[in-house]
Design a protein around this motif. Structure first.
Motif, PDB file in Angstrom:
ATOM      1  N   GLY A  90      73.306  52.730  51.072  1.00 48.48           N
ATOM      2  CA  GLY A  90      72.371  51.916  50.311  1.00 48.48           C
ATOM      3  C   GLY A  90      71.926  52.479  48.987  1.00 48.48           C
ATOM      4  O   GLY A  90      71.161  51.836  48.264  1.00 48.48           O
ATOM      5  N   GLY A  91      72.376  53.678  48.645  1.00 41.96           N
ATOM      6  CA  GLY A  91      71.982  54.252  47.367  1.00 41.96           C
ATOM      7  C   GLY A  91      72.424  53.422  46.177  1.00 41.96           C
ATOM      8  O   GLY A  91      71.812  53.474  45.111  1.00 41.96           O
ATOM      9  N   PHE A  92      73.504  52.652  46.368  1.00 43.35           N
ATOM     10  CA  PHE A  92      74.012  51.782  45.305  1.00 43.35           C
ATOM     11  C   PHE A  92      73.745  50.315  45.629  1.00 43.35           C
ATOM     12  O   PHE A  92      74.406  49.427  45.083  1.00 43.35           O
ATOM     13  CB  PHE A  92      75.512  52.011  45.109  1.00 43.35           C
ATOM     14  CG  PHE A  92      75.851  53.273  44.383  1.00 43.35           C
ATOM     15  CD1 PHE A  92      76.093  53.275  43.023  1.00 43.35           C
ATOM     16  CD2 PHE A  92      75.928  54.485  45.064  1.00 43.35           C
ATOM     17  CE1 PHE A  92      76.409  54.438  42.340  1.00 43.35           C
ATOM     18  CE2 PHE A  92      76.239  55.658  44.400  1.00 43.35           C
ATOM     19  CZ  PHE A  92      76.473  55.640  43.029  1.00 43.35           C
ATOM     20  N   PRO A 130      71.490  64.841  54.773  1.00 47.24           N
ATOM     21  CA  PRO A 130      71.768  64.066  53.562  1.00 47.24           C
ATOM     22  C   PRO A 130      73.105  64.451  52.942  1.00 47.24           C
ATOM     23  O   PRO A 130      73.474  65.626  52.883  1.00 47.24           O
ATOM     24  CB  PRO A 130      70.610  64.456  52.637  1.00 47.24           C
ATOM     25  CG  PRO A 130      70.305  65.871  53.034  1.00 47.24           C
ATOM     26  CD  PRO A 130      70.624  65.999  54.504  1.00 47.24           C
ATOM     27  N   VAL A 131      73.817  63.454  52.488  1.00 43.85           N
ATOM     28  CA  VAL A 131      75.048  63.659  51.714  1.00 43.85           C
ATOM     29  C   VAL A 131      74.908  62.774  50.485  1.00 43.85           C
ATOM     30  O   VAL A 131      74.985  61.551  50.588  1.00 43.85           O
ATOM     31  CB  VAL A 131      76.305  63.274  52.514  1.00 43.85           C
ATOM     32  CG1 VAL A 131      77.563  63.607  51.702  1.00 43.85           C
ATOM     33  CG2 VAL A 131      76.336  63.970  53.876  1.00 43.85           C
ATOM     34  N   ALA A 132      74.677  63.379  49.344  1.00 48.64           N
ATOM     35  CA  ALA A 132      74.361  62.598  48.154  1.00 48.64           C
ATOM     36  C   ALA A 132      74.832  63.328  46.908  1.00 48.64           C
ATOM     37  O   ALA A 132      75.035  64.547  46.922  1.00 48.64           O
ATOM     38  CB  ALA A 132      72.846  62.353  48.076  1.00 48.64           C
ATOM     39  N   PHE A 177      72.270  60.295  56.318  1.00 50.69           N
ATOM     40  CA  PHE A 177      72.122  59.470  55.121  1.00 50.69           C
ATOM     41  C   PHE A 177      73.187  59.858  54.105  1.00 50.69           C
ATOM     42  O   PHE A 177      73.051  60.831  53.370  1.00 50.69           O
ATOM     43  CB  PHE A 177      70.732  59.607  54.507  1.00 50.69           C
ATOM     44  CG  PHE A 177      70.569  58.779  53.257  1.00 50.69           C
ATOM     45  CD1 PHE A 177      70.814  57.420  53.276  1.00 50.69           C
ATOM     46  CD2 PHE A 177      70.188  59.370  52.063  1.00 50.69           C
ATOM     47  CE1 PHE A 177      70.683  56.651  52.120  1.00 50.69           C
ATOM     48  CE2 PHE A 177      70.045  58.614  50.907  1.00 50.69           C
ATOM     49  CZ  PHE A 177      70.297  57.247  50.940  1.00 50.69           C
ATOM     50  N   GLU A 178      74.272  59.098  54.122  1.00 49.88           N
ATOM     51  CA  GLU A 178      75.316  59.247  53.107  1.00 49.88           C
ATOM     52  C   GLU A 178      74.973  58.258  52.002  1.00 49.88           C
ATOM     53  O   GLU A 178      74.967  57.048  52.227  1.00 49.88           O
ATOM     54  CB  GLU A 178      76.695  58.972  53.719  1.00 49.88           C
ATOM     55  CG  GLU A 178      77.867  59.524  52.914  1.00 49.88           C
ATOM     56  CD  GLU A 178      78.093  58.776  51.605  1.00 49.88           C
ATOM     57  OE1 GLU A 178      78.207  59.444  50.552  1.00 49.88           O
ATOM     58  OE2 GLU A 178      78.116  57.526  51.629  1.00 49.88           O
ATOM     59  N   GLY A 218      82.954  58.697  50.142  1.00 48.15           N
ATOM     60  CA  GLY A 218      81.711  58.623  50.905  1.00 48.15           C
ATOM     61  C   GLY A 218      81.948  58.071  52.299  1.00 48.15           C
ATOM     62  O   GLY A 218      81.379  58.554  53.283  1.00 48.15           O
ATOM     63  N   GLU A 219      82.795  57.072  52.398  1.00 44.81           N
ATOM     64  CA  GLU A 219      83.104  56.478  53.692  1.00 44.81           C
ATOM     65  C   GLU A 219      83.763  57.488  54.629  1.00 44.81           C
ATOM     66  O   GLU A 219      83.422  57.588  55.823  1.00 44.81           O
ATOM     67  CB  GLU A 219      84.029  55.282  53.486  1.00 44.81           C
ATOM     68  CG  GLU A 219      84.249  54.414  54.710  1.00 44.81           C
ATOM     69  CD  GLU A 219      83.092  53.477  54.982  1.00 44.81           C
ATOM     70  OE1 GLU A 219      82.144  53.933  55.663  1.00 44.81           O
ATOM     71  OE2 GLU A 219      83.126  52.328  54.536  1.00 44.81           O
TER      72      GLU A 219
END
Length: 328
Positions: free
Chosen positions: A12-14, A87-89, A6-7, A26-27
Protein backbone atom coordinates in the motif's frame (compact mmCIF):
# COMPACT_ATOMS: atom_id res chain seq x y z
CA UNK A 1 3.79 -14.16 18.16
CA UNK A 2 1.92 -12.07 15.62
CA UNK A 3 4.32 -10.60 13.07
CA UNK A 4 3.22 -7.70 10.90
CA UNK A 5 4.99 -8.02 7.55
CA UNK A 6 4.96 -4.66 5.82
CA UNK A 7 6.50 -4.74 2.36
CA UNK A 8 6.08 -1.15 1.24
CA UNK A 9 5.53 -1.64 -2.50
CA UNK A 10 2.99 -4.46 -2.30
CA UNK A 11 1.52 -3.30 1.02
CA UNK A 12 0.00 0.00 0.00
CA UNK A 13 2.92 2.39 0.04
CA UNK A 14 2.11 3.24 -3.58
CA UNK A 15 -1.67 3.04 -3.14
CA UNK A 16 -2.12 6.68 -4.17
CA UNK A 17 0.01 6.40 -7.30
CA UNK A 18 0.93 4.00 -10.07
CA UNK A 19 2.71 0.84 -8.99
CA UNK A 20 6.47 1.12 -9.69
CA UNK A 21 8.47 -0.87 -12.20
CA UNK A 22 10.25 -2.72 -9.38
CA UNK A 23 6.94 -4.15 -8.11
CA UNK A 24 8.09 -7.65 -9.02
CA UNK A 25 11.06 -7.47 -6.67
CA UNK A 26 8.79 -6.39 -3.81
CA UNK A 27 6.42 -9.22 -4.60
CA UNK A 28 9.21 -11.79 -4.54
CA UNK A 29 10.50 -10.59 -1.16
CA UNK A 30 6.99 -10.40 0.34
CA UNK A 31 6.10 -13.91 -0.74
CA UNK A 32 9.36 -15.42 0.49
CA UNK A 33 9.18 -13.71 3.87
CA UNK A 34 5.53 -14.58 4.46
CA UNK A 35 6.17 -18.20 3.47
CA UNK A 36 9.13 -18.47 5.84
CA UNK A 37 7.28 -16.93 8.78
CA UNK A 38 4.11 -19.00 8.42
CA UNK A 39 6.25 -22.15 8.36
CA UNK A 40 7.41 -21.41 11.94
CA UNK A 41 5.58 -22.81 14.94
CA UNK A 42 3.99 -20.19 17.14
CA UNK A 43 4.06 -17.45 14.51
CA UNK A 44 1.02 -15.86 12.88
CA UNK A 45 1.42 -13.36 10.07
CA UNK A 46 -0.50 -10.13 9.58
CA UNK A 47 0.15 -8.21 6.37
CA UNK A 48 -1.16 -5.37 4.24
CA UNK A 49 -1.84 -5.87 0.54
CA UNK A 50 -2.44 -3.23 -2.13
CA UNK A 51 -6.00 -3.96 -3.30
CA UNK A 52 -4.89 -3.78 -6.96
CA UNK A 53 -2.77 -6.91 -6.49
CA UNK A 54 -3.95 -10.54 -6.42
CA UNK A 55 -4.70 -11.86 -2.95
CA UNK A 56 -3.24 -15.35 -2.45
CA UNK A 57 -4.94 -17.76 -0.06
CA UNK A 58 -2.53 -18.85 2.69
CA UNK A 59 -3.02 -20.40 6.09
CA UNK A 60 -1.67 -18.63 9.21
CA UNK A 61 -1.75 -15.34 7.29
CA UNK A 62 -4.24 -12.53 7.73
CA UNK A 63 -4.23 -10.27 4.70
CA UNK A 64 -5.81 -6.84 4.89
CA UNK A 65 -6.51 -5.22 1.54
CA UNK A 66 -5.84 -1.51 1.52
CA UNK A 67 -6.25 1.45 -0.80
CA UNK A 68 -5.23 5.09 -0.85
CA UNK A 69 -7.99 6.63 1.26
CA UNK A 70 -7.52 4.25 4.17
CA UNK A 71 -3.88 3.16 3.93
CA UNK A 72 -2.69 5.15 6.97
CA UNK A 73 -5.55 3.84 9.09
CA UNK A 74 -4.94 0.24 7.99
CA UNK A 75 -1.24 0.53 8.70
CA UNK A 76 -1.81 1.86 12.24
CA UNK A 77 -4.39 -0.88 12.82
CA UNK A 78 -1.87 -3.59 11.89
CA UNK A 79 0.85 -1.95 13.94
CA UNK A 80 -1.37 -1.88 17.03
CA UNK A 81 -2.33 -5.55 16.69
CA UNK A 82 1.19 -6.90 16.19
CA UNK A 83 3.85 -8.13 18.58
CA UNK A 84 6.67 -7.58 16.10
CA UNK A 85 7.01 -5.77 12.78
CA UNK A 86 9.19 -6.71 9.81
CA UNK A 87 9.43 -3.68 7.49
CA UNK A 88 10.77 -3.92 3.96
CA UNK A 89 10.81 -0.49 2.39
CA UNK A 90 12.92 1.89 0.28
CA UNK A 91 15.48 3.93 2.15
CA UNK A 92 14.91 6.96 -0.07
CA UNK A 93 13.23 10.05 1.37
CA UNK A 94 13.67 8.57 4.85
CA UNK A 95 10.85 6.06 4.33
CA UNK A 96 12.47 3.04 6.01
CA UNK A 97 14.05 5.15 8.76
CA UNK A 98 10.68 6.71 9.62
CA UNK A 99 8.94 3.36 9.64
CA UNK A 100 11.52 1.88 12.00
CA UNK A 101 11.24 4.89 14.31
CA UNK A 102 7.46 4.53 14.39
CA UNK A 103 7.67 0.82 15.17
CA UNK A 104 9.99 1.45 18.10
CA UNK A 105 7.86 4.35 19.35
CA UNK A 106 4.84 2.02 19.35
CA UNK A 107 6.70 -0.36 21.65
CA UNK A 108 6.80 -3.16 19.10
CA UNK A 109 9.70 -5.48 18.42
CA UNK A 110 11.53 -4.18 15.35
CA UNK A 111 12.74 -6.97 13.09
CA UNK A 112 15.16 -4.69 11.32
CA UNK A 113 17.96 -2.20 11.70
CA UNK A 114 18.02 0.74 14.07
CA UNK A 115 17.01 4.09 12.53
CA UNK A 116 20.50 5.61 12.91
CA UNK A 117 22.02 2.75 10.91
CA UNK A 118 19.32 3.08 8.25
CA UNK A 119 20.04 6.80 7.93
CA UNK A 120 23.69 6.14 7.11
CA UNK A 121 23.05 3.22 4.78
CA UNK A 122 20.31 5.15 2.95
CA UNK A 123 22.95 7.44 1.44
CA UNK A 124 25.59 5.90 -0.79
CA UNK A 125 27.82 8.91 -0.18
CA UNK A 126 27.46 8.76 3.61
CA UNK A 127 28.05 5.00 3.54
CA UNK A 128 31.22 5.36 1.49
CA UNK A 129 32.46 8.12 3.80
CA UNK A 130 31.75 6.08 6.94
CA UNK A 131 33.28 2.85 5.64
CA UNK A 132 36.24 4.57 4.03
CA UNK A 133 37.19 6.26 7.31
CA UNK A 134 37.58 2.83 8.91
CA UNK A 135 39.78 1.51 6.12
CA UNK A 136 37.17 -0.63 4.40
CA UNK A 137 37.70 -0.74 0.60
CA UNK A 138 34.84 1.24 -0.98
CA UNK A 139 34.08 2.51 -4.45
CA UNK A 140 35.05 6.21 -4.42
CA UNK A 141 31.77 8.14 -4.30
CA UNK A 142 31.36 11.81 -5.18
CA UNK A 143 28.45 14.25 -5.20
CA UNK A 144 29.77 15.87 -8.39
CA UNK A 145 31.68 14.51 -11.40
CA UNK A 146 33.78 17.68 -11.52
CA UNK A 147 35.79 16.66 -8.46
CA UNK A 148 36.63 13.23 -9.84
CA UNK A 149 39.83 12.27 -11.58
CA UNK A 150 39.38 9.12 -13.63
CA UNK A 151 40.24 8.09 -17.17
CA UNK A 152 37.70 5.29 -17.30
CA UNK A 153 33.91 5.05 -17.38
CA UNK A 154 31.76 6.77 -14.77
CA UNK A 155 28.51 5.63 -13.17
CA UNK A 156 25.87 8.08 -11.92
CA UNK A 157 23.05 6.92 -9.65
CA UNK A 158 20.61 8.38 -7.11
CA UNK A 159 22.28 8.75 -3.74
CA UNK A 160 19.27 7.13 -2.07
CA UNK A 161 18.19 4.83 -4.90
CA UNK A 162 17.82 1.07 -4.57
CA UNK A 163 19.50 -1.48 -6.81
CA UNK A 164 20.13 -0.20 -10.33
CA UNK A 165 17.36 2.39 -10.21
CA UNK A 166 18.26 5.17 -12.71
CA UNK A 167 21.89 4.02 -12.82
CA UNK A 168 23.58 5.75 -15.76
CA UNK A 169 26.80 4.67 -17.48
CA UNK A 170 29.16 7.16 -19.13
CA UNK A 171 32.19 6.13 -21.14
CA UNK A 172 34.34 8.87 -19.63
CA UNK A 173 34.33 11.64 -17.06
CA UNK A 174 33.74 14.35 -19.66
CA UNK A 175 30.44 12.72 -20.66
CA UNK A 176 29.36 12.56 -17.03
CA UNK A 177 30.24 16.23 -16.58
CA UNK A 178 28.24 17.19 -19.68
CA UNK A 179 25.22 15.29 -18.39
CA UNK A 180 25.52 16.96 -14.99
CA UNK A 181 25.63 20.39 -16.64
CA UNK A 182 22.49 19.62 -18.66
CA UNK A 183 20.50 17.81 -15.99
CA UNK A 184 21.94 19.31 -12.81
CA UNK A 185 22.67 15.94 -11.21
CA UNK A 186 20.95 16.93 -7.97
CA UNK A 187 20.56 13.94 -5.67
CA UNK A 188 22.98 11.83 -7.72
CA UNK A 189 26.37 10.44 -6.80
CA UNK A 190 29.18 9.64 -9.22
CA UNK A 191 31.55 6.69 -9.07
CA UNK A 192 34.31 5.32 -11.28
CA UNK A 193 33.14 2.13 -12.97
CA UNK A 194 35.21 -0.72 -11.54
CA UNK A 195 35.87 -3.90 -13.50
CA UNK A 196 35.02 -7.08 -11.64
CA UNK A 197 32.20 -9.38 -10.64
CA UNK A 198 29.09 -7.77 -9.12
CA UNK A 199 28.29 -9.71 -5.96
CA UNK A 200 26.20 -9.27 -2.85
CA UNK A 201 26.43 -10.67 0.65
CA UNK A 202 23.46 -11.83 2.68
CA UNK A 203 24.40 -11.29 6.30
CA UNK A 204 22.76 -12.10 9.63
CA UNK A 205 23.61 -9.30 12.08
CA UNK A 206 23.30 -8.59 15.77
CA UNK A 207 25.27 -6.20 18.00
CA UNK A 208 28.96 -7.06 17.94
CA UNK A 209 28.81 -10.02 15.57
CA UNK A 210 27.48 -11.15 12.24
CA UNK A 211 27.25 -14.33 10.20
CA UNK A 212 27.64 -14.54 6.45
CA UNK A 213 24.69 -16.50 5.07
CA UNK A 214 25.58 -16.47 1.39
CA UNK A 215 27.65 -14.89 -1.35
CA UNK A 216 25.34 -14.07 -4.26
CA UNK A 217 26.08 -13.33 -7.89
CA UNK A 218 24.24 -10.31 -9.27
CA UNK A 219 23.32 -10.18 -12.95
CA UNK A 220 23.83 -6.64 -14.24
CA UNK A 221 23.59 -5.59 -17.89
CA UNK A 222 24.47 -2.40 -19.72
CA UNK A 223 21.56 -1.45 -21.96
CA UNK A 224 21.10 1.90 -23.73
CA UNK A 225 23.46 3.76 -21.45
CA UNK A 226 22.03 2.38 -18.22
CA UNK A 227 22.89 -0.50 -15.91
CA UNK A 228 19.96 -2.83 -15.26
CA UNK A 229 19.44 -5.50 -12.61
CA UNK A 230 18.42 -8.85 -14.11
CA UNK A 231 18.22 -11.02 -11.05
CA UNK A 232 20.54 -12.71 -8.60
CA UNK A 233 21.88 -16.19 -8.06
CA UNK A 234 21.93 -16.87 -4.30
CA UNK A 235 24.74 -18.73 -2.57
CA UNK A 236 26.71 -18.89 -5.81
CA UNK A 237 30.24 -18.63 -4.39
CA UNK A 238 32.14 -20.14 -1.45
CA UNK A 239 34.18 -18.20 1.08
CA UNK A 240 37.06 -20.54 1.92
CA UNK A 241 39.42 -17.82 3.13
CA UNK A 242 36.61 -15.88 4.85
CA UNK A 243 37.41 -12.71 2.95
CA UNK A 244 33.71 -11.97 2.54
CA UNK A 245 32.84 -12.89 6.11
CA UNK A 246 35.64 -10.66 7.34
CA UNK A 247 34.42 -7.80 5.19
CA UNK A 248 30.88 -8.20 6.55
CA UNK A 249 32.18 -8.04 10.12
CA UNK A 250 34.08 -4.83 9.35
CA UNK A 251 30.96 -3.26 7.86
CA UNK A 252 28.95 -4.22 10.95
CA UNK A 253 31.56 -2.62 13.19
CA UNK A 254 31.57 0.56 11.11
CA UNK A 255 27.78 1.01 11.17
CA UNK A 256 26.39 0.24 14.64
CA UNK A 257 22.71 -0.65 14.70
CA UNK A 258 22.69 -3.09 11.79
CA UNK A 259 20.47 -5.96 12.89
CA UNK A 260 18.81 -8.99 11.36
CA UNK A 261 19.09 -9.43 7.61
CA UNK A 262 21.47 -7.01 5.88
CA UNK A 263 22.64 -6.99 2.27
CA UNK A 264 26.04 -5.72 1.16
CA UNK A 265 26.65 -4.98 -2.53
CA UNK A 266 30.21 -5.14 -3.77
CA UNK A 267 32.47 -5.48 -6.79
CA UNK A 268 34.98 -8.31 -6.61
CA UNK A 269 37.97 -6.74 -8.36
CA UNK A 270 41.37 -8.22 -9.13
CA UNK A 271 42.56 -6.53 -5.92
CA UNK A 272 39.76 -7.91 -3.77
CA UNK A 273 36.19 -7.00 -2.85
CA UNK A 274 35.18 -3.33 -2.83
CA UNK A 275 31.92 -2.26 -1.19
CA UNK A 276 29.30 -0.42 -3.26
CA UNK A 277 26.50 0.00 -0.74
CA UNK A 278 24.81 -1.44 2.33
CA UNK A 279 21.13 -2.41 2.34
CA UNK A 280 19.67 -2.27 5.90
CA UNK A 281 16.71 -4.50 5.03
CA UNK A 282 15.69 -7.58 3.06
CA UNK A 283 17.05 -7.78 -0.48
CA UNK A 284 15.90 -9.90 -3.41
CA UNK A 285 18.58 -12.46 -2.54
CA UNK A 286 16.61 -13.40 0.57
CA UNK A 287 13.98 -15.09 -1.56
CA UNK A 288 16.34 -17.91 -2.52
CA UNK A 289 18.05 -18.57 0.79
CA UNK A 290 15.63 -21.07 2.34
CA UNK A 291 15.98 -23.54 -0.51
CA UNK A 292 19.73 -23.23 -1.08
CA UNK A 293 20.78 -23.12 2.58
CA UNK A 294 18.44 -25.84 3.80
CA UNK A 295 17.08 -23.91 6.78
CA UNK A 296 14.57 -21.14 7.43
CA UNK A 297 16.42 -17.80 7.66
CA UNK A 298 13.42 -16.06 9.22
CA UNK A 299 13.64 -18.49 12.12
CA UNK A 300 17.28 -17.58 12.64
CA UNK A 301 16.40 -13.89 12.74
CA UNK A 302 13.48 -14.32 15.13
CA UNK A 303 15.79 -16.27 17.45
CA UNK A 304 18.19 -13.35 17.82
CA UNK A 305 19.69 -12.43 20.21
CA UNK A 306 18.97 -15.56 22.28
CA UNK A 307 20.28 -17.94 19.66
CA UNK A 308 23.75 -17.31 18.20
CA UNK A 309 24.27 -17.25 14.44
CA UNK A 310 25.31 -20.50 12.78
CA UNK A 311 28.98 -21.26 13.03
CA UNK A 312 29.81 -22.12 9.43
CA UNK A 313 28.71 -21.11 5.95
CA UNK A 314 27.17 -24.08 4.11
CA UNK A 315 29.06 -25.15 0.96
CA UNK A 316 28.11 -23.08 -2.07
CA UNK A 317 26.59 -24.82 -5.06
CA UNK A 318 28.95 -23.70 -7.80
CA UNK A 319 26.63 -25.23 -10.41
CA UNK A 320 23.72 -23.16 -9.17
CA UNK A 321 22.55 -20.88 -11.99
CA UNK A 322 18.99 -20.24 -10.81
CA UNK A 323 18.04 -16.61 -10.62
CA UNK A 324 15.75 -15.68 -7.77
CA UNK A 325 14.23 -12.70 -9.49
CA UNK A 326 14.28 -10.68 -12.63
CA UNK A 327 13.28 -7.04 -12.51
CA UNK A 328 10.53 -6.03 -14.92
Amino acid sequence: MKVFVFEYVTGGGFASMALPEFLHDGEVMWQALVDDLRALDGVDVLTLRDCRLPRPAMDKVEIIDTEAHRFSEDYRHCLARSDAVWPVAPEEAGILESLNQEILAAGKRLLGCQPDAVRIAASKHATAQRLGRTGIPVVPTYTSPFVMSTKGPVVAKPDEGAGCQDTLYFYNQASAEAWALDEGGAGFVFQPFLSGDPLSLSVLCQPGECQLLSVNRQHIRLEDGQLHFHGVTPHALPDPDERYAGLAQRVLSAIPGLWGYVGIDLIDTENGPVVLEVNPRLTVSYAGLHSVLGFNPAGKILALPDHPPMSALPPANLMNDTRVSRSL
